[in-house]
Design an enzyme around this catalytic site. Structure first.
Site, PDB file in Angstrom:
ATOM      1  N   SER A 663      42.117  39.775  39.776  1.00 32.32           N
ATOM      2  CA  SER A 663      43.466  39.460  40.246  1.00 32.32           C
ATOM      3  C   SER A 663      44.555  39.922  39.282  1.00 32.32           C
ATOM      4  O   SER A 663      45.734  39.784  39.566  1.00 32.32           O
ATOM      5  CB  SER A 663      43.594  37.964  40.511  1.00 32.32           C
ATOM      6  N   LYS A 706      47.701  28.956  40.789  1.00 31.15           N
ATOM      7  CA  LYS A 706      48.482  29.960  40.061  1.00 31.15           C
ATOM      8  C   LYS A 706      49.977  29.724  40.235  1.00 31.15           C
ATOM      9  O   LYS A 706      50.761  29.824  39.281  1.00 31.15           O
ATOM     10  CB  LYS A 706      48.127  31.357  40.572  1.00 31.15           C
TER      11      LYS A 706
END
Ligand code: ADP
Length: 766
Positions: A663, A706
């Site tokens: 990611s 996140k």
């Protein structure tokens, strides 16, 4: 002439035989008379005089003379010569009448040799009799033996053998042969008796040992009882245990095993080394909940209330649990799908397991699997091992004492494999509804039914859970709490509990919301509330000291007091950096302890085109770096030769938490693009997304965590993969409000938004 039928006796010429007078009388029908001549005839079967028939007899008999009628109560007959029975009739009074003719012997026996052998035989017999209680009687008897016939006739009652064999001696014409036959028969029988004797002695010794042992045990038992009476407090634990085992509703196999072990335990005796082991085993067996518990009807509203009372938020989890309870109610089941709670520490995974048990009105038991490397930890050690123990599953069952607890298997992601078998596969058996009906713990050694146990597993991350195990479970993620949620949790749950634990009453301690906020912001940095709980506990302890010292009530804690009351320094601010520099871009990472922000730094130094990567990065991230380099070379061909004449250094600082996963692709690419173009990216802009070699931005996991981390760190704008838009539903609205979230589909578009790439930015925030 009296005729005397005999059976199974050695009756040969030149020997003396003895009869009981009543036998003589009843068989001949006459009184025994001194010097009377008698004829002995041999019956084929044993029979009484009344039963005899002419065919009952063998054709050869022997004549004799009654020598003494009452020697030691016997009639003594000297046998002379053999006769052929020519005719035999049975008189009406059942006496026997015979017509006989003499049957001559063949005189082939050497008398001197015969004498020697008779002496030898006598010695042999006397030697055998040596030490026997009847030795003296035999000596008297033997003193009268002069022929082999005497010896054979004398010993005949003690020798096994068929009557035909004995008759064969009489029927033999050759004296030498007859002598030999008798000799052989005697020697053989003596051997037999000797062996029999030895066996018997050995057996007797064995028996004696057993008797002795039994006697000693009896005595011990008696002494033990006596001791027990003196100390009634320890009156036979064994008796108590036996009663418990009798009362326990063991299944058939367990009952059998129990019987076996119990009898061994009794044999061993209290002082043996094994007694303790066997006792512990039986104690364990007796204390297991063999009785099945009834399935209860659960009131859904009531259950919901209990769940809400214990935990703030977590609505998705609670909804799923209510569904599960409804299904269990409808199908009258005690267990259902196995739920796996995944999330950062302190997000309430374990404690909600406890609430579920409360809501279901069932026992709760927690089994920690962290660090389990050995199959035996799950399935137990065989009893033959020293220090053998049941596995953690059955241990848990025994501790909670019911067959249908809610069992939380904590940290299934921390199972590891070792040379001692694979604990995960043992766990698979525990969780498999097909197999767990008869789960066999090695220690218990008999199947135990786990099918009514409601299993709930917890983990911090899915990455290390073996796939087959994961397939059995339904994953529910715990995403961590927003600061507002933490505020509520602290106010409604953590603080009241902490106050109660140290005995601070209501109104004695006051925390203003900004104080709680300060704790959340400055003294903890976490996705869950574990640190927050610790702070509340510490605060309450400090407050207790203040109150006991007679300090003012209520104690009002302001943010300024925290430093002293918590006795710790505020954590360094995890705020995004000020100022921006080309080559440094803010990324977002997911770690097992929640989301986090990270900076990716890139630098070109004079060199020869090498790439150096530092920071604790996984392999996947290193691959992402390669892709990023290629992409940037492709997108900015005018700068491509920079890479040829320089070395590229990529660094991801703050190496404490391992970061893996693809990611960081967009962040790496942006950082490189910023570096080669010299366009800085403000640190308040963060991004997450995987990048393909085509430049497409691919979806990633852990978006809620996140974004929460981004908000915590003061990020204002976040680029996310467009395909992750759906995940925004899971993100607290408070977080969404605080952030400008921009979805992107490819890198060029992202770089355009950052002002690095000339392509027109077309995207707007959602
Ligand atoms: P985990 O198992 O996820 O590591 P725990 O269940 O041990 O977390 O939770 C740690 C502490 O935080 C517990 O005391 C628990 O009661 C509290 N807690 C966690 N989440 C909540 C919540 N949503 N509401 C109230 N208390 C919570």
């Amino acid at each position: 002439m009296p005729v005397l039928p005999v059976h199974n006796a050695v009756a040969v010429p030149d020997s003396t035989v003895y009869f009981r007078p009543d036998y003589y009388r009843s068989m001949t029908g006459r009184e025994p008379q001194q010097d009377a001549k008698v004829i002995l005839v041999v019956t084929k079967e044993p029979m009484a005089r009344a039963e005899v028939k002419p065919e009952s007899f063998y054709p050869v008999g022997v004549s004799g003379i009654v020598r003494e009628t009452d020697v030691q109560g016997f009639v003594l007959v000297e046998l002379r010569s053999r006769v052929n029975i020519e005719e035999l009739t049975i008189q009406p009074d059942k006496t026997i009448k015979v017509e006989v003719s003499r049957r001559p012997d063949i005189e082939d026996l050497d008398p001197a040799d015969a004498q020697r052998r008779v002496t030898a035989m006598k010695e042999e017999v006397l030697a055998f009799a040596d030490g026997k209680p009847w030795q003296a009687a035999l000596r008297v008897f033997a003193s009268m033996w002069t022929t082999m016939g005497d010896i054979a006739a004398g010993l005949s009652p003690w020798m096994p053998g068929k009557s035909e064999e004995r008759y064969a001696l009489l029927a033999e014409d050759s004296k030498a042969r007859r002598f030999e036959m008798m000799e052989k028969m005697l020697y053989e029988n003596l051997e037999l008796m000797k062996v029999g004797n030895e066996v018997r002695t050995a057996q007797e010794e064995d028996h004696q040992k057993l008797y002795r042992e039994a006697a000693i045990k009896k005595q011990l038992e008696y002494l033990q009882n006596e001791l027990d009476e003196m100390h009634p407090e320890n009156i036979s634990d064994l008796q108590k245990l036996e009663q418990r085992l009798k009362d326990a509703p063991l299944n058939e196999l367990a009952r059998k095993e129990c019987g076996k072990v119990l009898s061994r335990l009794k044999q061993e005796g209290k002082n043996s080394a094994e007694y303790g082991l066997l006792y512990d085993y039986l104690d364990f067996l007796a204390s297991l909940p063999w009785q099945k518990a009834e399935a209860k009807d659960i009131d859904l509203d009531e259950a919901e209330k209990i769940l809400d009372a214990d935990h703030f938020g977590l609505s998705k989890v609670k909804r799923r649990i209510i569904q599960q309870i409804a299904v269990m109610n409808l199908r009258r089941l005690q267990s259902g799908s196995i739920l796996l709670f995944v999330g950062a520490p302190g997000t309430g995974k374990t404690s909600i397991g406890q609430s579920i048990a409360k809501a279901l009105g069932r026992e709760y038991v927690r089994v920690s699997l962290g660090g389990v490397r050995d199959e035996a930890d799950i399935r137990g050690h065989r009893r033959t091992y020293i220090g053998a123990m049941p596995g953690r599953i059955l241990d848990g069952i025994q501790k909670c004492g019911v067959s249908n607890p809610v069992m939380v298997l904590d940290e299934v992601d921390k199972l590891s494999m070792s040379y001692n078998g694979d604990p995960a596969s043992a766990l698979l058996e525990v969780l498999d509804p097909e197999q767990n009906k008869s789960f066999t713990d090695h220690y218990l050694n008999v199947p135990f039914d786990l099918s009514d146990v409601l299993f709930i597993c917890t983990a911090n991350s899915l990455d290390t859970i073996p796939q087959p195990l994961l397939d059995r479970m339904e994953v529910i993620s715990f995403q961590g709490y927003t600061p507002t949620e933490k505020q509520e949790i602290a106010r409604l749950h953590l603080l009241p509990k902490a106050m109660e634990a140290v005995g601070i009453g209501e109104g004695e301690l006051e925390l203003a919301p900004e104080t709680v906020q300060a704790i959340i912001d400055d003294y903890t940095r976490e996705a869950g509330v574990r640190g927050l709980k610790k702070c509340m506990d510490t605060l309450c302890r400090s407050a207790a000291v203040h109150l006991v010292r007679g300090g003012e009530k209520p104690l009002r804690v302001t943010p300024g007091d925290l430093r002293e009351l918590l006795d710790m320094r505020p954590l360094p601010h995890r705020h995004v950096k000020d100022g921006s520099k080309p080559g440094v871009v803010t990324g977002l990472a997911w770690t097992p302890v929640g989301g986090d922000v990270l900076y990716i730094e890139t630098l070109l130094t004079r060199g020869s085109g090498k790439t150096v990567i530092t920071g604790r990065l996984g392999d996947v991230m290193k691959e992402s770096a390669q892709i990023a380099v290629s992409l940037v070379k492709h997108l900015f061909p005018e700068h491509a030769d920079l890479f040829e004449h320089n070395d590229l250094h990529i660094h991801v600082p703050d190496g404490a938490t391992p970061k893996d996963g693809p990611s960081a692709g967009v962040t790496l690419t942006s950082s490189l693009a910023s570096l080669v173009t010299g366009v800085p990216v403000p640190p308040t802009i963060a991004m997450t997304g995987e990048v393909s070699l085509q430049g497409e931005v691919k979806p990633i996991g852990g978006l809620p965590e996140k974004l929460m981390a981004a908000q915590r760190a003061g990020v204002t704008k976040v680029f996310i993969p467009e395909e992750n838009l759906d995940d925004l539903r899971e993100v607290a609205s408070e977080v969404k409000e605080a952030l400008e979230i921009v979805p992107v589909t490819d890198v060029e578009e992202l770089l355009a938004c950052l002002g690095i790439h000339p392509k027109e930015p077309t995207r707007i925030a959602v």
